[in-house]
Each structure stands twice: as structure tokens, then as C-alpha cells.
Scaffold this active site. Structure first.
Site, PDB file in Angstrom:
ATOM      1  N   ARG A 169     -36.389  24.160 -17.616  1.00  0.00           N
ATOM      2  CA  ARG A 169     -35.242  24.827 -18.204  1.00  0.00           C
ATOM      3  C   ARG A 169     -35.574  25.699 -19.416  1.00  0.00           C
ATOM      4  O   ARG A 169     -35.166  26.861 -19.489  1.00  0.00           O
ATOM      5  CB  ARG A 169     -34.196  23.798 -18.671  1.00  0.00           C
ATOM      6  CG  ARG A 169     -33.299  23.283 -17.607  1.00  0.00           C
ATOM      7  CD  ARG A 169     -32.948  21.843 -17.908  1.00  0.00           C
ATOM      8  NE  ARG A 169     -34.153  21.046 -17.735  1.00  0.00           N
ATOM      9  CZ  ARG A 169     -34.515  20.516 -16.571  1.00  0.00           C
ATOM     10  NH1 ARG A 169     -33.742  20.643 -15.542  1.00  0.00           N
ATOM     11  NH2 ARG A 169     -35.653  19.843 -16.435  1.00  0.00           N
ATOM     12  N   THR A 170     -36.283  25.125 -20.348  1.00  0.00           N
ATOM     13  CA  THR A 170     -36.429  25.824 -21.625  1.00  0.00           C
ATOM     14  C   THR A 170     -37.215  27.120 -21.455  1.00  0.00           C
ATOM     15  O   THR A 170     -36.784  28.191 -21.883  1.00  0.00           O
ATOM     16  CB  THR A 170     -37.105  24.897 -22.661  1.00  0.00           C
ATOM     17  OG1 THR A 170     -36.453  23.638 -22.613  1.00  0.00           O
ATOM     18  CG2 THR A 170     -37.005  25.461 -24.059  1.00  0.00           C
ATOM     19  N   HIS A 211     -35.923  19.459 -30.919  1.00  0.00           N
ATOM     20  CA  HIS A 211     -35.752  20.431 -29.831  1.00  0.00           C
ATOM     21  C   HIS A 211     -34.465  21.203 -30.167  1.00  0.00           C
ATOM     22  O   HIS A 211     -33.434  21.028 -29.521  1.00  0.00           O
ATOM     23  CB  HIS A 211     -35.640  19.688 -28.502  1.00  0.00           C
ATOM     24  CG  HIS A 211     -35.746  20.541 -27.276  1.00  0.00           C
ATOM     25  ND1 HIS A 211     -35.622  21.915 -27.290  1.00  0.00           N
ATOM     26  CD2 HIS A 211     -35.970  20.192 -25.969  1.00  0.00           C
ATOM     27  CE1 HIS A 211     -35.754  22.368 -26.041  1.00  0.00           C
ATOM     28  NE2 HIS A 211     -35.966  21.350 -25.233  1.00  0.00           N
TER      29      HIS A 211
HETATM   30  N1  ASP Z   1     -36.434  18.411 -21.464  1.00  0.00           N
HETATM   31  C1  ASP Z   1     -36.138  17.729 -22.688  1.00  0.00           C
HETATM   32  C2  ASP Z   1     -37.336  17.796 -23.619  1.00  0.00           C
HETATM   33  O1  ASP Z   1     -38.282  18.478 -23.322  1.00  0.00           O
HETATM   34  C3  ASP Z   1     -35.681  16.352 -22.444  1.00  0.00           C
HETATM   35  C4  ASP Z   1     -36.674  15.483 -21.723  1.00  0.00           C
HETATM   36  O2  ASP Z   1     -37.728  15.955 -21.326  1.00  0.00           O
HETATM   37  O3  ASP Z   1     -36.357  14.300 -21.582  1.00  0.00           O
HETATM   38  O4  ASP Z   1     -37.310  17.191 -24.642  1.00  0.00           O
HETATM   39  N1   CP Z   2     -33.935  20.243 -21.364  1.00  0.00           N
HETATM   40  C1   CP Z   2     -35.206  20.690 -21.364  1.00  0.00           C
HETATM   41  O1   CP Z   2     -35.823  20.966 -22.371  1.00  0.00           O
HETATM   42  O2   CP Z   2     -35.761  20.854 -20.094  1.00  0.00           O
HETATM   43  P1   CP Z   2     -37.252  21.282 -19.799  1.00  0.00           P
HETATM   44  O3   CP Z   2     -38.147  20.202 -20.324  1.00  0.00           O
HETATM   45  O4   CP Z   2     -37.323  21.393 -18.315  1.00  0.00           O
HETATM   46  O5   CP Z   2     -37.525  22.574 -20.492  1.00  0.00           O
END
Ligand code: ASP
Ligand code: CP
Length: 644
Positions: free
Chosen positions: A58-59, A136
Site C-alpha cells: 500500500r504505502t 508510520h
Molecule cells: N503495513 C503497516 C506497516 O508497515 C502495518 C503492518 O505491516 O502491520 O506498519
Molecule cells: N498499511 C501499510 O503500510 O501497508 P504496506 O505495508 O503494504 O505498505
């Protein structure tokens, strides 16, 4: 001239966050009308570099999509193994180099504080896309955006955050933002995955707020009656600040006003970050259709930063209250708004956002950060100032790492001019403060380190014995008898000793109870300094309790050797409360030496001993101090200045 970094949620002011959320709505509306053409092209000719040392779906992809939508371009190192990091290049060098190729740098890294190091070396804005277990912040912007759209406001809503709160960086940034926007927060950590103290400290310090704590098993009760988790709803943070040693939960609940649970924010166990296997098999909150069928949850929205690993059943995906995919989708408009702001604000090539500059009161000296995952333990950092002081009212002081926010206890302090050192204790705060002002303070990790640096120890004043072994034994007997007088059912009682001396005293009390009543009493040990779990790990405990000492619905007697300011007792009470809701909590101490800074009164006292503030009372026990006989001694500090 300086670059506009976003390293932590605290780097954005309230107004900036609000304006990003507003602008994101416009971006989203524009994206919906894409055919008609019209997301603002505010990044034409600009380049974003995405450096991801850790996996991401996602990020990274939503940042890159956001940049393309704004008319900009992206260069990416999505797998740092294919970069020169795999040849051992430092993050500092990488950030420096890449910042000469791009106008903004988005960084995800596995070390806490990594984004700050990048900001010290890059000439362009750094956006933290997740640094270790630290923060984050851009996920939090997506969370706030989604929450605000669903609920209309953040102020006054009640949000429960569950799961791995120890290592979950999304939860760390979120709790700080929610406290700031005056939401009520209930935290539901899995056992051993509680929010770290540095974070709760920060939230308390910055917003005067302490989240309410619930256990995973409380979710149903929570849905029906959020009140059950508040002792005083007007001031939810009251929970860990209760100032009497006995309290009647039912009575306080009766005073509560109804509150509904507006949102439940789940997180996954951060398996890749754990340093041990202690969390194997712990009770972890999982949400399914059954949980969400409860009528009390009809207005509760369900959130998750994703990826999920079983915390939320996919059967809930079509439920209109399930917002996690919307949260993920909001990544594009929200990050468009953020990137637009950051690029617009960039007025020149220089380092130092408000947060990258050294903080006021930061110190030049300092030992290693206590957090093994902190970037300062992995890479040489440029700044001489790695810590700031944090002082609590009791005179307790610790260092706070400017990179990862973790607290490090002050162990040994030295005076650079006199070349003397002293093991740090609370009454010495005045010296620490004065030496810091004189630029004479040195802080060592250990006595060994101080000695190796050719510092000599200050002398302590002469010790005076004030309790003999027999007097201590008598006092323990009296304490035990008094506890038993107040106990009708032994099975409802649990004795919890505060490590170290308190734990040995608790053990002796438990042994005496066993001898008198012919039955064992549950015994736990509480390590206030170390996360505050109550664990039954005392060797030779008279009984073998289950894997955990049960606190809920029992009468707890906390045992400590000396009560002074009351801060340790207060911390111990909070820890006990975190471990479960007891029927009552009482405090037994061998010595009450006065000088209370909190209105706490022990229920059972072995000896009242008026003392002067500069004096120190030590309970020296056979088991602890390897002495032939128990004794209690008192001594005062010789003026270290005079000794110098
Ligand atoms: N995607 C989020 C993070 O990178 C949450 C997770 O990985 O649990 O922190
Ligand atoms: N929510 C989040 O950070 O997802 P990713 O780790 O996939 O980027």
C-alpha cells in the site's frame, strides 16, 4: 532555507493535518472525475524517490500513484537488496546520494529512527513511510481521513486500538494523533504487546492523557458497555492515576456516563520484529461476524492498516462498517495532498525540519540508546545530541532518544571536571541538573565504563543500621497477620512483590501464610521497570500457579520494601490494573520513610521511619545482597561537590 521533512506525526501541526485531510477530499473528488480530467498537476517536472528497505504494498504503490497523478515522476528502489545497501552502504550515504536525484524521498526502513538519520543527510524532504517499530505517520493520515469521513469528527469519539501495540508503528502514530484531536482511546493489547512506556509517557506529557486499558477478552463487554472500562469518563486517563490504594470498581462504574464505541482499529502481530517467542500462543483479539453482530456494535466501524493475518474475518468484508479497504484506497488522495504540501513548502536545499533540528534541552553527552533496534546503535549518527532529559516530579530522570523516542535509564553520572562518578539515584537529580548547566556532565552506561575512563567513585556517608534481622522478621510477621486478618478466602488473595527487594519480602509473606494456614497463596513478581508484567517466576514459590497470575476479580496485595515518593507504588498499581481488574488493591511496605509526592497511603506498614530527603534507606536482604543477615541501613550522600 530548509527541507520539509515528515518523520513523525508530531511534525505536522493540527492545522496542517486538517488542511491535508480537506485537500485529500478535493483530490478524491477530482480522481473520481478522472475522465473529465482533473487532479491538480502540482508536481509536474518533479521526481519522487521511493526507498523501501522493507516490503510494502500500500504505502509504496499509493505514494507512487499519488506522484504520477500529480503529474510528477517516480524513481524507486523497492527492493534494497538490489541497491548498494547490499554492499554495506550506509543509510546516511544512500539518502545523501538519492536526494541529489529527486525532489522528495519516501523512506521505509527496519530501524527505529532511520528516517531522522536520512533527514540529517538528505537535501530534500524526507517522508517516513515506516521506521522499525517507531512511527508510520502517513498511515495515520489515512486513518484520520477515513475515521473523520465515517464519524464526522475526531473530537470526543471513542476508538479502541487492539493487537500488537508494542511493535505496531501504525498504532504508535495513531494514538498520538487521536490524543491530540481529543478522541477517547481504549487500548486492547495482546499480552506482552502493550504500548511501550516511552509512547504512553509522550502522550501523557504532550496531551495530559492516558488511554484506558482493556484485555482482549473484554471486547464483548466493551461493545456493550464501554463504560466498564472507564473509572471516570470525564477524565479517562484517571484510570492509571488513581490515588488511593483501595478502590471499589462497582462504585466508580456507577458514576460513569454512557459512551459508545465508535471504532475498533485492529493491527496484526508484527512477527518479523519480535525478538523472542514469548508471544507464541498469547490471546490475540480476533474479530468475526459474531463479534460484530452484537447490537451494541451497530455503529462501530472496523479499521485495520493491513495487511491482516487473521485478525479480521474476511466474512466481514462486505459489511458497510468494515473500512479497511477504504483506508487503503485513501492512500492515494491523502498522499497526494501531503506530497503537494511538502513540495510547495520546500524553499531551498538545507537540512533541518523542526524535528530534525536538535531539541532544546538536548544534551551533548550520553550513553548508548537502550533500544537495540535504534538506528544510533547501528550507524554512526552525525548529531552530537542524541538525547534529551526527561524529568519526572519524583526526581526520577531518564534520557529520551531523539531518534527513536525510547527511554534509557540513567545509570552512572560523572563530573568531567572533578573526574568523579556516582551511580545515579533520585536524590542526586540536583547534581545532574547543575553539572549539565556547567557543561560538566558525563553519563556512563556502567560503573565499568566510568572506571575505564579513569573516573573515581564519590564516597557515600557512613551507614547506620536501623533494623536488625529479628526486627525485620517481626515486621514481616505483623504484616502477614494484618493481611490475613483482612482476608476471608485465601483463594481470592494474590501477593505481588515489586522487584527486587519487594519480591523477596512477598515471598517471605507467602511462606508465612503457607505455614499459618497450611495452604498456598498465589504469588507474583512485578517488574515495574521492565514492562510491568506480573509473572509467577519466583524460584521456590510455595505453589506453582498457572502460566499467569490471575489478577482479575481477586484481592491484590502489592509488597514493596520502602515507600518514599509513592511513584513506584503508583506504577505498580497501574501495572496490576493492566494485568486484569482486581477486586481491590492494597499496598504493604516494610518501611514508610515519608516524603510522599503522591497521595498514596500504604495499608500495611512494618515501620514508620522519618528521614531527611538526602538520606537513603536500603533494605539489605540475605537473598539479594548475599549478606549473612538481613538488615536495614540508612546513609546520606556526602556532598559530591565537597568530595571533589
Ligand atoms: N503495513 C503497516 C506497516 O508497515 C502495518 C503492518 O505491516 O502491520 O506498519
Ligand atoms: N498499511 C501499510 O503500510 O501497508 P504496506 O505495508 O503494504 O505498505
Amino acid at each position: 532555507m530548509r527541507a520539509r521533512h515528515v518523520l513523525a506525526i508530531a511534525d505536522l501541526s493540527d492545522e496542517e493535518i486538517e488542511s491535508i485531510l480537506r485537500r485529500a477530499e478535493e483530490m478524491e473528488a477530482a480522481l473520481e472525475k478522472r475522465d473529465a480530467g482533473q487532479a491538480p498537476k502540482s508536481a509536474v517536472g518533479r521526481i519522487m524517490a521511493t526507498l523501501f528497505y522493507e516490503p510494502s504494498t500500500r504505502t509504496r504503490l499509493s505514494f507512487e500513484a499519488a506522484m504520477w497523478r500529480l503529474g510528477g515522476a517516480v524513481i524507486s528502489a523497492s527492493d534494497m537488496k538490489s541497491s548498494s545497501a547490499s554492499k554495506g552502504e550506509t543509510l546516511a550515504d544512500t539518502a545523501k546520494v538519492v536526494s541529489s536525484y529527486a525532489d522528495v524521498l519516501v523512506l521505509r526502513h527496519f530501524w527505529d529512527g532511520a528516517a531522522r538519520v536520512a533527514a540529517e543527510h538528505a537535501d530534500v524532504p524526507i517522508i517516513n513511510a515506516g521506521d522499525g517499530s517507531h512511527e508510520h505517520p502517513t498511515q495515520t493520515l489515512c486513518d484520520l481521513y477515513t475515521l473523520k469521513r465515517a464519524k464526522g469528527t475526531l473530537r470526543g469519539i471513542t476508538v479502541a486500538i487492539g493487537g500488537d501495540l508494542k511493535r505496531g508503528r501504525t498504532a504508535h502514530s495513531l494514538v498520538r494523533a487521536l490524543a491530540r484531536f481529543k478522541a477517547n482511546i481504549v487500548i486492547i493489547p495482546a499480552r506482552g504487546m502493550e504500548f511501550p512506556d516511552w509512547l504512553l509517557q509522550k502522550v501523557a506529557e504532550e496531551y495530559g492523557y492516558r488511554p484506558t486499558v482493556a484485555r482482549p477478552g473484554d471486547l464483548k463487554a466493551l461493545a456493550r458497555d464501554v463504560n466498564a472500562l472507564y473509572l471516570a469518563p470525564a477524565r479517562p486517563h484517571q484510570l492509571t492515576l488513581f490515588t488511593d490504594t483501595e478502590f471499589d470498581l462497582q462504585e466508580r462504574l456507577a458514576e460513569a456516563e454512557p459512551i459508545t464505541l465508535d471504532a475498533l482499529y485492529m493491527t496484526r502481530p508484527q512477527r518479523e520484529r519480535r525478538d523472542d517467542t514469548t508471544d507464541d500462543g498469547v490471546e490475540y483479539l480476533r474479530v468475526d461476524t459474531d463479534t460484530f453482530q452484537d447490537p451494541a456494535m451497530r455503529h462501530t466501524v472496523l479499521m485495520h492498516p493491513l495487511p491482516r493475518t487473521g485478525e479480521i474475518s474476511s466474512a466481514l468484508d462486505r459489511d458497510p462498517r468494515a473500512l479497511y479497504f477504504r483506508q487503503a484506497a485513501s492512500g492515494v488522495p491523502v498522499r497526494m495532498a501531503l506530497v503537494e504540501m511538502v513540495l510547495a513548502e520546500r524553499v531551498g536545499r538545507d537540512v533541518g525540519s523542526p524535528s530534525a533540528r536538535a531539541e532544546r534541552g538536548a544534551m551533548r553527552v550520553g550513553p548508548r540508546c537502550g533500544n537495540p533496534n535504534c538506528i544510533t546503535r547501528r550507524e554512526e549518527v552525525q548529531s552530537e545530541r542524541r538525547f534529551r532529559f526527561h524529568r519526572e516530579p519524583a526526581g526520577r530522570a531518564h534520557l529520551v532518544c531523539l531518534y527513536c523516542d525510547h527511554e534509557t535509564r540513567i545509570q552512572v553520572i560523572g563530573n568531567r571536571r572533578s573526574k568523579h562518578f556516582h551511580v545515579y539515584e533520585e536524590p542526586m537529580y540536583g547534581y545532574l541538573d547543575a553539572w549539565l548547566r556547567d557543561d560538566a556532565l558525563v553519563i556512563f552506561d556502567s560503573v565499568k565504563q566510568a572506571e575505564e575512563a579513569a573516573y573515581k567513585s564519590y564516597k557515600l556517608g557512613p551507614q547506620k543500621s536501623i533494623m536488625t534481622a529479628q526486627e525485620i522478621a517481626n515486621a514481616i510477621a505483623e504484616l502477614t497477620d494484618a493481611i490475613l486478618r483482612d482476608t476471608s478466602e485465601l483463594k481470592d488473595l494474590v501477593i505481588v512483590g515489586v522487584r527486587m527487594a519487594g519480591a523477596f519480602l512477598a515471598h517471605r509473606i507467602a511462606e508465612r501464610i503457607h505455614a499459618l494456614r497450611g495452604a498456598a497463596v498465589d504469588l507474583g513478581v512485578l517488574d515495574v521497570q521492565n514492562g510491568g508484567d506480573v509473572v509467577p517466576r519466583w524460584p521456590g514459590a510455595p505453589a506453582t500457579p498457572g502460566p499467569n497470575v490471575t489478577i482479575a476479580n481477586r484481592h491484590v496485595v502489592i509488597v514493596d520494601d520502602v515507600i518514599n515518593s509513592g511513584w513506584t507504588a503508583k506504577d505498580a498499581l497501574s501495572c496490576v490494573w493492566r494485568a486484569g481488574r482486581p477486586l481491590s488493591a492494597r499496598l504493604a511496605v516494610l518501611i514508610d520513610r515519608g516524603h510522599r509526592q503522591l497521595p498514596l497511603k500504604p495499608t500495611y506498614v512494618g515501620k514508620h521511619l522519618p528521614t531527611a530527603p538526602h538520606e537513603r534507606v536500603r533494605v539489605r536482604l540475605r537473598e539479594l545482597d548475599r549478606e549473612h543477615r538481613d538488615r536495614v541501613v540508612i546513609y546520606s550522600y556526602v556532598d559530591p561537590k565537597a568530595a571533589a
